[in-house]
Write a protein that holds these residues in place. Structure first.
Motif, PDB file in Angstrom:
ATOM      1  N   VAL A   1       0.853  -1.184   0.000  1.00 13.25           N
ATOM      2  CA  VAL A   1       0.000   0.000   0.000  1.00 13.25           C
ATOM      3  C   VAL A   1       0.892   1.238   0.000  1.00 13.25           C
ATOM      4  N   LEU A   2       0.620   2.157  -0.890  1.00 16.40           N
ATOM      5  CA  LEU A   2       1.367   3.410  -0.972  1.00 16.40           C
ATOM      6  C   LEU A   2       0.392   4.551  -1.221  1.00 16.40           C
ATOM      7  N   GLY A   3       0.405   5.535  -0.337  1.00 19.12           N
ATOM      8  CA  GLY A   3      -0.485   6.685  -0.489  1.00 19.12           C
ATOM      9  C   GLY A   3      -1.949   6.317  -0.437  1.00 19.12           C
ATOM     10  N   GLY A   4      -2.299   5.295   0.327  1.00 15.24           N
ATOM     11  CA  GLY A   4      -3.684   4.877   0.440  1.00 15.24           C
ATOM     12  C   GLY A   4      -4.193   4.062  -0.730  1.00 15.24           C
TER      13      GLY A   4
ATOM     14  N   VAL B   1      -4.527  -6.753   3.289  1.00  8.60           N
ATOM     15  CA  VAL B   1      -4.505  -5.555   2.443  1.00  8.60           C
ATOM     16  C   VAL B   1      -5.485  -4.510   2.962  1.00  8.60           C
ATOM     17  N   GLN B   2      -6.683  -4.931   3.318  1.00  9.87           N
ATOM     18  CA  GLN B   2      -7.674  -3.989   3.837  1.00  9.87           C
ATOM     19  C   GLN B   2      -7.209  -3.355   5.140  1.00  9.87           C
ATOM     20  N   ALA B   3      -6.555  -4.141   5.990  1.00  9.22           N
ATOM     21  CA  ALA B   3      -6.061  -3.596   7.254  1.00  9.22           C
ATOM     22  C   ALA B   3      -4.936  -2.586   7.017  1.00  9.22           C
ATOM     23  N   LEU B   4      -4.059  -2.878   6.060  1.00  5.47           N
ATOM     24  CA  LEU B   4      -2.993  -1.929   5.743  1.00  5.47           C
ATOM     25  C   LEU B   4      -3.559  -0.645   5.155  1.00  5.47           C
ATOM     26  N   LEU B   5      -4.623  -0.750   4.360  1.00  7.18           N
ATOM     27  CA  LEU B   5      -5.278   0.452   3.845  1.00  7.18           C
ATOM     28  C   LEU B   5      -5.845   1.298   4.976  1.00  7.18           C
ATOM     29  N   GLN B   6      -6.413   0.648   5.962  1.00  9.12           N
ATOM     30  CA  GLN B   6      -6.996   1.380   7.086  1.00  9.12           C
ATOM     31  C   GLN B   6      -5.926   2.072   7.932  1.00  9.12           C
ATOM     32  N   THR B   7      -4.739   1.466   8.021  1.00  5.60           N
ATOM     33  CA  THR B   7      -3.676   2.107   8.801  1.00  5.60           C
ATOM     34  C   THR B   7      -3.206   3.403   8.165  1.00  5.60           C
ATOM     35  N   GLN B   8      -3.382   3.547   6.843  1.00  9.10           N
ATOM     36  CA  GLN B   8      -2.979   4.767   6.153  1.00  9.10           C
ATOM     37  C   GLN B   8      -4.140   5.719   5.922  1.00  9.10           C
ATOM     38  N   ALA B   9      -5.329   5.309   6.313  1.00  9.74           N
ATOM     39  CA  ALA B   9      -6.496   6.177   6.131  1.00  9.74           C
ATOM     40  C   ALA B   9      -6.440   7.324   7.135  1.00  9.74           C
ATOM     41  N   PRO B  10      -6.979   8.488   6.788  1.00 12.05           N
ATOM     42  CA  PRO B  10      -7.008   9.608   7.729  1.00 12.05           C
ATOM     43  C   PRO B  10      -7.857   9.273   8.944  1.00 12.05           C
ATOM     44  N   ALA B  11      -7.507   9.847  10.068  1.00  8.32           N
ATOM     45  CA  ALA B  11      -8.216   9.569  11.317  1.00  8.32           C
ATOM     46  C   ALA B  11      -9.676   9.979  11.195  1.00  8.32           C
ATOM     47  N   ASN B  12     -10.545   9.107  11.656  1.00 10.91           N
ATOM     48  CA  ASN B  12     -11.985   9.345  11.594  1.00 10.91           C
ATOM     49  C   ASN B  12     -12.575   9.112  12.975  1.00 10.91           C
ATOM     50  N   ALA B  13     -13.326  10.086  13.434  1.00 15.81           N
ATOM     51  CA  ALA B  13     -13.903   9.975  14.776  1.00 15.81           C
ATOM     52  C   ALA B  13     -14.952   8.878  14.850  1.00 15.81           C
ATOM     53  N   GLU B  14     -15.563   8.526  13.713  1.00 11.75           N
ATOM     54  CA  GLU B  14     -16.623   7.525  13.739  1.00 11.75           C
ATOM     55  C   GLU B  14     -16.094   6.100  13.727  1.00 11.75           C
ATOM     56  N   SER B  15     -14.842   5.880  13.310  1.00 16.62           N
ATOM     57  CA  SER B  15     -14.290   4.534  13.252  1.00 16.62           C
ATOM     58  C   SER B  15     -12.879   4.543  13.827  1.00 16.62           C
ATOM     59  N   ASP B  16     -12.483   3.412  14.368  1.00 16.81           N
ATOM     60  CA  ASP B  16     -11.152   3.268  14.941  1.00 16.81           C
ATOM     61  C   ASP B  16     -10.160   2.903  13.843  1.00 16.81           C
ATOM     62  N   THR B  17      -9.063   3.649  13.764  1.00 16.43           N
ATOM     63  CA  THR B  17      -8.021   3.370  12.790  1.00 16.43           C
ATOM     64  C   THR B  17      -6.988   2.439  13.411  1.00 16.43           C
ATOM     65  N   PRO B  18      -6.782   1.252  12.852  1.00 13.87           N
ATOM     66  CA  PRO B  18      -5.810   0.332  13.451  1.00 13.87           C
ATOM     67  C   PRO B  18      -4.399   0.860  13.313  1.00 13.87           C
ATOM     68  N   LEU B  19      -3.558   0.514  14.274  1.00 17.20           N
ATOM     69  CA  LEU B  19      -2.157   0.912  14.247  1.00 17.20           C
ATOM     70  C   LEU B  19      -1.352  -0.103  13.454  1.00 17.20           C
ATOM     71  N   LEU B  20      -0.351   0.391  12.770  1.00 15.89           N
ATOM     72  CA  LEU B  20       0.546  -0.493  12.048  1.00 15.89           C
ATOM     73  C   LEU B  20       1.404  -1.251  13.058  1.00 15.89           C
ATOM     74  N   PRO B  21       1.425  -2.561  13.001  1.00 12.25           N
ATOM     75  CA  PRO B  21       2.207  -3.322  13.976  1.00 12.25           C
ATOM     76  C   PRO B  21       3.686  -3.039  13.831  1.00 12.25           C
ATOM     77  N   PRO B  22       4.463  -3.126  14.911  1.00 10.64           N
ATOM     78  CA  PRO B  22       5.902  -2.834  14.838  1.00 10.64           C
ATOM     79  C   PRO B  22       6.707  -3.917  14.156  1.00 10.64           C
ATOM     80  N   SER B  23       6.196  -5.130  14.036  1.00  6.34           N
ATOM     81  CA  SER B  23       6.941  -6.210  13.405  1.00  6.34           C
ATOM     82  C   SER B  23       5.967  -7.230  12.842  1.00  6.34           C
ATOM     83  N   VAL B  24       6.521  -8.173  12.089  1.00  2.00           N
ATOM     84  CA  VAL B  24       5.692  -9.218  11.493  1.00  2.00           C
ATOM     85  C   VAL B  24       5.046 -10.082  12.565  1.00  2.00           C
ATOM     86  N   ALA B  25       5.736 -10.272  13.680  1.00  2.00           N
ATOM     87  CA  ALA B  25       5.194 -11.113  14.748  1.00  2.00           C
ATOM     88  C   ALA B  25       3.890 -10.559  15.316  1.00  2.00           C
ATOM     89  N   GLN B  26       3.652  -9.266  15.151  1.00  2.00           N
ATOM     90  CA  GLN B  26       2.427  -8.647  15.655  1.00  2.00           C
ATOM     91  C   GLN B  26       1.374  -8.437  14.561  1.00  2.00           C
TER      92      GLN B  26
END
Length: 353
Positions: free
Chosen positions: A157-160, A188-213
């Motif tokens: 994912v690059l630039g959303g 792929v959908q989760a990675l798209l959400q991590t780059q999506a702009p913050a939205n008060a109506e939905s929780d934006t998942p954080l990008l995990p620090p490593s593959v293990a997470q």
């Protein structure tokens, strides 16, 4: 009759006799019973023993804390020196130029060796075996891994927007590993959400620090375990180094080849590494799609792993190194248990700083 009765009457009344009174020896004034003195002595001994045990325990605890703190500081300094040594190796490799491959000095793991012997081998004076120094009980091991020998999740994912070429690479990898395609869609959908702009109506998942997470993004533990040796999460998009990638990654990264072609590529580079991508094209033929933007024979991201055994204390550390020319920067470091892997194309699961 009257006289006989009168003589027997005293025997019939024994209660009227007076018992002799024993005289008691007078106690000297101020004397104490022996039992009270013995009890006082026992209490005194108990109190002294308790105070002595408490003082001994506090002294022992202070010694243990000081020993542990000294070992921690010594381990930190030694691991810092090992990290600087890793950076120096990568800097010297960059000075010599050329491609990065598994036959270079940086790719050779350092098996556990006594630190004093290692320093003596570098021309320093090593302390004798019977010297009262912690270096005589210090053992160091380490390894440098090429993180561009696997597929980078940041390429998806690059630039959303989803990058189609990288998506096809991961589709081939999931198919080769027998993983469900639905897990890739979820990733792929989760990675798209991590780059999506913050939205008060939905929780934006954080990008995990490593593959293990990656489980943070909803992937099954079995999928995460299967992907760990072949994917990496770096802070920017990167090409795959065809000199260090395992056969599974080569088959997924290069369109138009199968597993047999990937294995032959690994065997060919074991005899002589690829100096440029044209050599790879000549080896694979026209059926393979080798791109300058997706593939390379050099790397910029490395992971330095080190383990120090100091007496009964074992300290592990891994660091993400970024090399630009001859400059090698440490992006981050963390402590933990990080065992050495079989080769530099093994399972490194770093990282996003």
């Amino acid at each position: 009759m009257h006289t006989k009765h009168a003589r027997q009457s005293p025997a019939l009344q024994p209660a009227q006799r007076k018992l002799p009174v024993r005289s008691r020896r007078p106690q000297p004034p101020g004397a104490r019973p022996r039992g009270a003195a013995l009890l006082a002595a026992m209490l005194t001994v108990t109190l002294v023993a308790t105070l002595a045990a408490t003082a001994l325990w506090q002294q022992w605890r202070a010694v243990e804390v000081e020993t542990a703190e000294r070992a921690r500081v010594q381990a930190a300094w030694i691991m810092l020196g090992a990290l600087d040594w890793s950076r120096l190796i990568l800097r010297q490799d960059a000075s010599s130029g050329g491609a990065d491959h598994l036959g270079e000095p940086w790719a050779m793991p350092l098996q556990e060796a006594r630190l004093s012997s290692f320093l003596a081998g570098e021309g320093n004076a090593a302390p004798p075996e019977d010297a009262s120094t912690d270096l005589s009980d210090a053992f160091l091991s380490g390894q440098i891994l090429d993180l561009q020998g696997r597929l980078n999740l940041s390429n998806l994912v690059l630039g959303g927007k989803v990058q189609e070429t990288a998506l096809h690479q991961f589709e081939r990898l999931f198919a080769n590993l027998g993983l469900p395609a639905a897990e890739l869609d979820l990733l792929v959908q989760a990675l798209l959400q991590t780059q999506a702009p913050a939205n008060a109506e939905s929780d934006t998942p954080l990008l995990p620090p490593s593959v293990a997470q990656l489980g943070w993004l909803g992937l099954a533990p079995a999928t995460v375990a299967a992907l760990a040796p072949y994917v990496v999460l770096l802070p920017q998009q990167t090409p795959v180094n065809l000199n260090t990638a395992p056969a599974e990654v080569l088959q997924a990264a290069i369109a138009g080849i199968d597993r047999a072609d990937a294995q032959r590529l690994v065997q060919a580079r074991a005899g002589r590494h690829f100096s440029n991508l044209n050599e790879v094209r000549d080896r694979l033929g026209a059926k393979a799609v080798v791109s300058d933007s997706l593939h390379s024979v050099a790397s910029a991201f490395f992971e330095a792993r080190g383990q120090l055994r100091l007496g009964e204390i074992v300290v592990g550390q891994r660091s993400l190194l970024y090399r630009q020319g001859v400059n090698v920067r440490t992006l981050w470091s963390e402590r933990g248990a990080f065992p050495l892997v079989a080769d530099s194309a093994g399972a490194a699961d770093t990282v996003n700083p």
